[in-house]
Design a protein around this motif. Structure first.
Motif, mmCIF file in Angstrom:
data_model
loop_
_atom_site.group_PDB
_atom_site.id
_atom_site.type_symbol
_atom_site.label_atom_id
_atom_site.label_comp_id
_atom_site.label_asym_id
_atom_site.label_seq_id
_atom_site.Cartn_x
_atom_site.Cartn_y
_atom_site.Cartn_z
ATOM 1 N N ARG A 249 47.145 23.784 30.598
ATOM 2 C CA ARG A 249 46.505 24.767 29.727
ATOM 3 C C ARG A 249 45.688 25.768 30.540
ATOM 4 N N PHE A 250 45.008 25.296 31.548
ATOM 5 C CA PHE A 250 44.248 26.200 32.418
ATOM 6 C C PHE A 250 45.186 27.213 33.077
ATOM 7 N N VAL A 251 46.306 26.732 33.594
ATOM 8 C CA VAL A 251 47.282 27.624 34.234
ATOM 9 C C VAL A 251 47.822 28.632 33.234
ATOM 10 N N ALA A 252 48.084 28.189 32.005
ATOM 11 C CA ALA A 252 48.634 29.086 30.984
ATOM 12 C C ALA A 252 47.683 30.237 30.699
ATOM 13 N N TYR A 253 46.406 29.915 30.505
ATOM 14 C CA TYR A 253 45.450 30.969 30.162
ATOM 15 C C TYR A 253 45.131 31.846 31.378
ATOM 16 N N ALA A 254 45.111 31.263 32.572
ATOM 17 C CA ALA A 254 44.897 32.077 33.770
ATOM 18 C C ALA A 254 46.061 33.048 33.975
ATOM 19 N N LEU A 255 47.284 32.572 33.739
ATOM 20 C CA LEU A 255 48.459 33.435 33.872
ATOM 21 C C LEU A 255 48.429 34.553 32.834
ATOM 22 N N ALA A 256 48.048 34.218 31.602
ATOM 23 C CA ALA A 256 47.974 35.241 30.555
ATOM 24 C C ALA A 256 46.909 36.283 30.889
ATOM 25 N N ALA A 257 45.733 35.828 31.319
ATOM 26 C CA ALA A 257 44.660 36.763 31.673
ATOM 27 C C ALA A 257 45.097 37.696 32.797
ATOM 28 N N ALA A 258 45.777 37.134 33.792
ATOM 29 C CA ALA A 258 46.258 37.955 34.901
ATOM 30 C C ALA A 258 47.315 38.950 34.432
ATOM 31 N N THR A 259 48.132 38.547 33.463
ATOM 32 C CA THR A 259 49.191 39.429 32.965
ATOM 33 C C THR A 259 48.613 40.641 32.254
ATOM 34 N N VAL A 380 38.704 30.161 40.573
ATOM 35 C CA VAL A 380 40.169 30.171 40.610
ATOM 36 C C VAL A 380 40.720 31.140 39.565
ATOM 37 N N PHE A 381 40.112 31.127 38.377
ATOM 38 C CA PHE A 381 40.556 31.992 37.279
ATOM 39 C C PHE A 381 40.467 33.464 37.691
ATOM 40 N N ASN A 382 39.314 33.865 38.225
ATOM 41 C CA ASN A 382 39.121 35.262 38.618
ATOM 42 C C ASN A 382 39.967 35.641 39.820
ATOM 43 N N ALA A 383 40.131 34.707 40.752
ATOM 44 C CA ALA A 383 40.968 34.991 41.918
ATOM 45 C C ALA A 383 42.417 35.222 41.502
ATOM 46 N N THR A 384 42.886 34.410 40.541
ATOM 47 C CA THR A 384 44.250 34.585 40.039
ATOM 48 C C THR A 384 44.420 35.945 39.383
ATOM 49 N N ARG A 385 43.473 36.300 38.547
ATOM 50 C CA ARG A 385 43.561 37.561 37.817
ATOM 51 C C ARG A 385 43.538 38.754 38.771
ATOM 52 N N LEU A 386 42.583 38.775 39.683
ATOM 53 C CA LEU A 386 42.458 39.915 40.592
ATOM 54 C C LEU A 386 43.626 39.998 41.571
ATOM 55 N N SER A 387 44.084 38.845 42.051
ATOM 56 C CA SER A 387 45.178 38.856 43.027
ATOM 57 C C SER A 387 46.472 39.365 42.403
ATOM 58 N N LEU A 388 46.816 38.854 41.219
ATOM 59 C CA LEU A 388 48.048 39.305 40.570
ATOM 60 C C LEU A 388 47.946 40.765 40.136
ATOM 61 N N GLU A 389 46.760 41.186 39.727
ATOM 62 C CA GLU A 389 46.561 42.591 39.385
ATOM 63 C C GLU A 389 46.816 43.478 40.600
ATOM 64 N N THR A 390 46.295 43.076 41.748
ATOM 65 C CA THR A 390 46.476 43.845 42.977
ATOM 66 C C THR A 390 47.937 43.891 43.394
ATOM 67 N N VAL A 391 48.616 42.753 43.304
ATOM 68 C CA VAL A 391 50.035 42.706 43.645
ATOM 69 C C VAL A 391 50.841 43.581 42.694
ATOM 70 N N SER A 392 50.482 43.560 41.410
ATOM 71 C CA SER A 392 51.201 44.370 40.431
ATOM 72 C C SER A 392 51.060 45.863 40.729
ATOM 73 N N ILE A 393 49.865 46.304 41.085
ATOM 74 C CA ILE A 393 49.663 47.710 41.432
ATOM 75 C C ILE A 393 50.567 48.097 42.603
ATOM 76 N N ALA A 394 50.627 47.225 43.600
ATOM 77 C CA ALA A 394 51.451 47.519 44.776
ATOM 78 C C ALA A 394 52.936 47.556 44.418
#
Length: 450
Positions: A249-259, A380-394
């Protein structure tokens, strides 16, 4: 203290959204191609994401106010110095410096608030913090557009920096919060930072330099991330607790937040170039159009929280993802003759999807872990969100560069933007499926007596 931290927090999203509105003018003024100009955004965001992972630990170790003041000072110097730059290399270096400063300011400021307030007061303080971040994201493009149109692109960075100078004066009135001398996972921080920066470098530079270069960057990044995982698993107090990834569940919500951020932020970065170069708007008008996309992210979080009380939280998250996915697919209708009325629905759908889960999804993710692990889970939650956001921009920037031949103009840009919208819509669809699977209750085991 609260006023000081909130004021500095308001400046940080302005630095990102301001760069997006200023990009067309930067390209023309400095005479650079798209790949070079992309680093103005990517250097800031990548350094912010990479260093934020370590900044919290450093603040706890050496002193919260000290790290906070250091971060605001870096942000101030980087922004004000943009008035003097004459080439893209200097601007990118200053933006990277600003990203490091932003990470230190966020980590130090958050630590100060956590220690200064308790119970309901702490909840209200962090609620205000989230509101201010949302306001900066919502109104950043409009403010930056007015600065760029009336004073020039350099003031998109120097304007917030001047306010940061006032924050530095206020910091002297904040009580000192000394560190506890705890150990900092320097090796883990260095490996994560190097891995993320290498990945971003490959995604930005690789498409223009050939497949072998891209493959080399990706291979080095994968090796560094693998080494980081090995190191963290052996640490008694790891920088990132990878064991949390076993919590479905933690992974699911972290993935959604990052998306949500991985769709919204790339649109905020590259839509201004489309509206200016193809639709023919001025920077100020572009910022006003983008309010249709960003204001819902500010005004709807309370609506989403109420919905989560009345309906299953996962249903609210999935519904918000579907709204955003439908909105981003609507971007395939954008063209040179776009008007505020033709962009109204897709802009509002994307903003509504993001806004309905603002703040609420963090609570769902952290509520899925035991109380004693909430602090680590937040990192971990914030790192996931910011990292995927940065990768998406690139990735979006690289796709646009390849599909347009490095020129964000004309029919090629329209076609490329439509292709990116389709890809982002497909990505959102995959995440919806992943969230449903990860949050599905496991079937009880049935035992049969022999």
């Amino acid at each position: 203290m609260l006023v000081t931290v909130l004021l500095s927090t308001l400046l940080l999203p302005l630095a990102l959204t301001g760069a997006s509105v200023a990009l067309p003018d930067i390209q023309r003024d400095l005479g650079v191609g798209l790949t070079s100009a992309q680093w103005v955004v990517n250097s800031y965001n990548a350094c912010f994401a990479a260093f934020l992972v370590s900044a919290g630990s450093i603040a706890d170790a050496v002193g919260r106010r000290r790290v906070y003041a250091f971060g605001v000072a870096l942000f101030f110097v980087s922004g004000l110095s943009s008035l003097l730059v004459q080439d893209i290399g200097a601007l990118v270096a200053l933006r990277a410096l600003g990203g490091v400063g932003a990470a230190a300011a966020v980590a130090g400021g958050g630590s100060m608030l956590a220690l200064a307030f308790e119970g309901p007061a702490r909840a209200r303080a962090f609620g205000l913090l989230g509101t201010v971040l949302g306001a900066g994201t919502a109104f950043g493009p409009a403010v930056a557009g007015l600065l760029v149109e009336n004073l020039g692109w350099r003031f998109a960075f120097a304007g917030p920096a001047l306010v940061a100078g006032a924050v530095l004066l206020l910091v002297t009135r904040v009580p000192a919060m000394r560190g506890d001398g705890r150990s900092v996972d320097w090796l883990g921080g260095a490996l994560f930072t190097a891995a993320l920066l290498t990945l971003i470098g490959g995604l930005v530079e690789g498409p223009g330099r050939g497949a072998p270069v891209l493959a080399g960057f990706l291979a080095v990044s994968a090796a560094l991330f693998g080494l980081f995982a090995v190191v963290e698993r052996r640490r008694e107090e790891p920088l990132v607790d990878l064991g949390l990834l076993a919590n479905r569940r933690f992974v699911a919500y972290a993935l959604a937040a990052a998306t949500f951020m991985s769709v919204l932020v790339p649109l905020l970065v590259y839509l201004p170039s489309y509206l200016i170069n193809v639709v023919g708007l001025g920077a100020g008008t572009t910022g006003l159009w983008l309010l249709l996309l960003t204001v819902p992210t500010l005004v709807l979080p309370t609506v989403g929280a109420e919905l989560a009380h009345r309906f299953p939280p996962t249903a609210v998250v999935v519904g918000a993802l579907l709204l955003m996915g439908a909105g981003v697919l609507g971007f395939t209708t954008l063209g040179p003759d776009s008007t505020p009325w033709t962009v109204l629905l897709p802009f509002l759908l994307v903003g509504t999807g993001v806004g309905l889960t603002g703040g609420m999804i963090d609570g769902l993710g952290l509520g899925a872990v035991p109380p004693e692990r909430v602090g680590t889970a937040a990192g971990v939650f914030n790192a996931t969100r910011l990292s995927l956001e940065t990768v998406s921009i690139a990735i979006v920037g690289a796709a646009l560069a390849v599909l347009t031949g490095g020129e964000l103009v004309g029919a090629a840009f329209t076609g490329a933007l439509h292709g990116v919208a389709l890809a982002l819509g497909g990505f959102v669809g995959l995440v919806v499926v992943a969230v449903l699977v990860l949050t599905r209750a496991p079937r009880p085991r049935v035992t049969v007596d022999s």
